[in-house]
Design an enzyme around this catalytic site. Sequence first.
Site, PDB file in Angstrom:
ATOM      1  N   CYS A 143      26.730  -5.194   4.163  1.00  0.00           N
ATOM      2  CA  CYS A 143      28.151  -6.287   4.203  1.00  0.00           C
ATOM      3  C   CYS A 143      28.985  -6.422   3.825  1.00  0.00           C
ATOM      4  CB  CYS A 143      26.899  -7.218   4.862  1.00  0.00           C
ATOM      5  SG  CYS A 143      25.793  -8.073   4.076  1.00  0.00           S
ATOM      6  N   HIS A 180      21.152 -13.822  -1.288  1.00  0.00           N
ATOM      7  CA  HIS A 180      19.729 -15.172  -0.712  1.00  0.00           C
ATOM      8  C   HIS A 180      20.012 -16.562  -0.934  1.00  0.00           C
ATOM      9  CE1 HIS A 180      18.491 -11.138  -1.344  1.00  0.00           C
ATOM     10  NE2 HIS A 180      18.178 -10.470  -0.381  1.00  0.00           N
ATOM     11  N   CYS A 211      25.350 -15.519  -0.118  1.00  0.00           N
ATOM     12  CA  CYS A 211      26.651 -15.063   0.160  1.00  0.00           C
ATOM     13  C   CYS A 211      27.607 -16.194   0.604  1.00  0.00           C
ATOM     14  CB  CYS A 211      26.132 -14.281   1.455  1.00  0.00           C
ATOM     15  SG  CYS A 211      27.141 -13.283   2.884  1.00  0.00           S
ATOM     16  N   HIS A 261      11.010 -16.705   3.074  1.00  0.00           N
ATOM     17  CA  HIS A 261      11.978 -16.414   2.917  1.00  0.00           C
ATOM     18  C   HIS A 261      12.959 -16.577   1.789  1.00  0.00           C
ATOM     19  CE1 HIS A 261      15.491 -13.838   2.870  1.00  0.00           C
ATOM     20  NE2 HIS A 261      15.173 -12.994   3.738  1.00  0.00           N
ATOM     21  N   GLU A 318      16.067 -16.960   1.729  1.00  0.00           N
ATOM     22  CA  GLU A 318      17.030 -17.383   2.295  1.00  0.00           C
ATOM     23  C   GLU A 318      17.022 -18.985   2.470  1.00  0.00           C
ATOM     24  OE1 GLU A 318      19.694 -15.330   4.587  1.00  0.00           O
ATOM     25  OE2 GLU A 318      20.289 -17.533   5.405  1.00  0.00           O
ATOM     26  N   THR A 330      20.714 -16.800   8.567  1.00  0.00           N
ATOM     27  CA  THR A 330      21.828 -16.413   8.777  1.00  0.00           C
ATOM     28  C   THR A 330      20.896 -14.403   9.287  1.00  0.00           C
ATOM     29  OG1 THR A 330      21.802 -14.953   7.034  1.00  0.00           O
ATOM     30  CG2 THR A 330      23.407 -16.579   7.253  1.00  0.00           C
ATOM     31  N   CYS A 367      24.495 -14.288  11.153  1.00  0.00           N
ATOM     32  CA  CYS A 367      26.306 -14.209  10.648  1.00  0.00           C
ATOM     33  C   CYS A 367      26.943 -12.475  10.945  1.00  0.00           C
ATOM     34  CB  CYS A 367      25.815 -13.846   8.824  1.00  0.00           C
ATOM     35  SG  CYS A 367      25.219 -12.314   8.870  1.00  0.00           S
ATOM     36  N   SER A 414      15.262  -8.892   5.086  1.00  0.00           N
ATOM     37  CA  SER A 414      14.916 -10.125   6.572  1.00  0.00           C
ATOM     38  C   SER A 414      15.906  -8.993   8.076  1.00  0.00           C
ATOM     39  CB  SER A 414      14.790 -10.829   6.621  1.00  0.00           C
ATOM     40  OG  SER A 414      15.439 -11.847   8.077  1.00  0.00           O
ATOM     41  N   SER A 474      21.535  -4.117   3.385  1.00  0.00           N
ATOM     42  CA  SER A 474      21.071  -4.443   1.919  1.00  0.00           C
ATOM     43  C   SER A 474      20.422  -2.264   1.709  1.00  0.00           C
ATOM     44  CB  SER A 474      19.863  -4.783   1.637  1.00  0.00           C
ATOM     45  OG  SER A 474      19.154  -5.277   2.551  1.00  0.00           O
TER      46      SER A 474
HETATM   47  O1  0JX Z   1      16.488 -10.007   3.630  1.00  0.00           O
HETATM   48  P1  0JX Z   1      17.629 -10.781   4.850  1.00  0.00           P
HETATM   49  O2  0JX Z   1      18.037  -9.122   4.939  1.00  0.00           O
HETATM   50  O3  0JX Z   1      17.842 -11.589   3.993  1.00  0.00           O
HETATM   51  O4  0JX Z   1      17.972 -10.061   2.431  1.00  0.00           O
HETATM   52  P2  0JX Z   1      18.702  -7.841   2.491  1.00  0.00           P
HETATM   53  O5  0JX Z   1      18.218  -7.377   2.847  1.00  0.00           O
HETATM   54  O6  0JX Z   1      19.473  -8.335   1.091  1.00  0.00           O
HETATM   55  O7  0JX Z   1      19.975  -8.273   2.788  1.00  0.00           O
HETATM   56  C1  0JX Z   1      21.593  -8.639   1.891  1.00  0.00           C
HETATM   57  C2  0JX Z   1      21.536 -10.172   1.889  1.00  0.00           C
HETATM   58  C3  0JX Z   1      20.894 -11.239   3.344  1.00  0.00           C
HETATM   59  C4  0JX Z   1      22.003 -12.357   2.858  1.00  0.00           C
HETATM   60  O8  0JX Z   1      22.017 -13.495   4.159  1.00  0.00           O
HETATM   61 FE1  SF4 Z   2      25.524  -9.880   4.271  1.00  0.00          FE
HETATM   62 FE2  SF4 Z   2      25.298 -11.839   6.475  1.00  0.00          FE
HETATM   63 FE3  SF4 Z   2      24.005 -11.585   4.670  1.00  0.00          FE
HETATM   64 FE4  SF4 Z   2      26.268 -12.138   4.021  1.00  0.00          FE
HETATM   65  S1  SF4 Z   2      24.511 -13.414   4.877  1.00  0.00           S
HETATM   66  S2  SF4 Z   2      25.034 -11.159   2.541  1.00  0.00           S
HETATM   67  S3  SF4 Z   2      27.144 -11.125   5.450  1.00  0.00           S
HETATM   68  S4  SF4 Z   2      23.411 -10.025   5.580  1.00  0.00           S
END
Ligand code: 0JX
Ligand code: SF4
Length: 316
Positions: free
Chosen positions: A18, A80, A102, A130, A132, A171, A201, A230, A274
Amino acid sequence: MSTLSPLTLYLAAPRGFCAGVDRAIKIVELALQKWGAPVYVRHEIVHNKFVVDGLRDKGAVFVEELDECPDDRPVIFSAHGVPKAIPAEARRRDMVFVDATCPLVSKVHVEAERHHAEGLQMVMIGHAGHPEVLGTMGQLPQGEVLLVETVADVAGVVPRDPARLAFITQTTLSVDDTAEIVAALQARFPAIIGPAKEDICYATTNRQAAVKAIADRIEALLVIGAPNSSNSRRLVEVGSAAGCAYSQLVMRADEIDWRAIEGARAVGVTAGASAPEVLVDEVVDAFRQRYDLTVELVETALERVEFKVPRVLREA
Ligand code: 0JX
Ligand code: SF4
């Protein structure tokens, strides 16, 4: 004539990186260019071993806490997000730091602060522990954000004043599960305010919709992603909930359990936000070696979101 069994691989799109992940990885690469190695990164920049190993090879040093970093090397905060105390501490130590949170996570931070400034207590929908969630809850003083993970948790929320509440979300949650939790919150606290739907998101939403679009054509779903990701784990759940009997997370091709998909004629493949596309290619190649393969792309949305890197790195 091929002696291999026929199999159609449905490739979900959008999948994989993303805009927030793209930007976070770029930030580490540009920081290494600008300041040289080592550049410290607090927490995995994104939850993917392949990405992290690649950056480590270029000179990034991954740590979990700021106190593992020296004062005199730059440090990057992961995509995160981080509690407010972290940049505050980096400033106190006079460190060079770049925040790769992000912008869509930062937007939730701002939302939380705005509600707090208006005297509202927050309910956050998310997964305990987590990064985030720790980062978002850490924008406000302790006790100001109450965490709920499930519909059942809503019954246990004890707010200061039930009429002065707002909600925010992680998100990367399941769109469908979150809608149920929001409905339960609204039923119990009719005055609660929040975003139009939730704070999930565009990338999370689109990747889940793309899985739903292929679910009725496939007998098995493989989600390329890491166990601590996640958004990737949510894609596995979406596959199962949409009726896919075998829905499995794999980090890369060597984790595919070929016996589990034996006999399948149609398999779906997607990748968490990711997971790099090179790992999707690797999985497709692994299928090509074992099957008489047809690949069909099923694209349910076009993504054009891009985020700029912080100014300090733009000229690097
Ligand atoms: O575990 P998440 O899905 O929050 O993180 P990941 O796999 O690193 O994905 C990209 C970062 C997402 C932040 O929102
Ligand atoms: Fe990606 Fe959404 Fe996480 Fe931003 S909030 S890093 S766009 S998955």
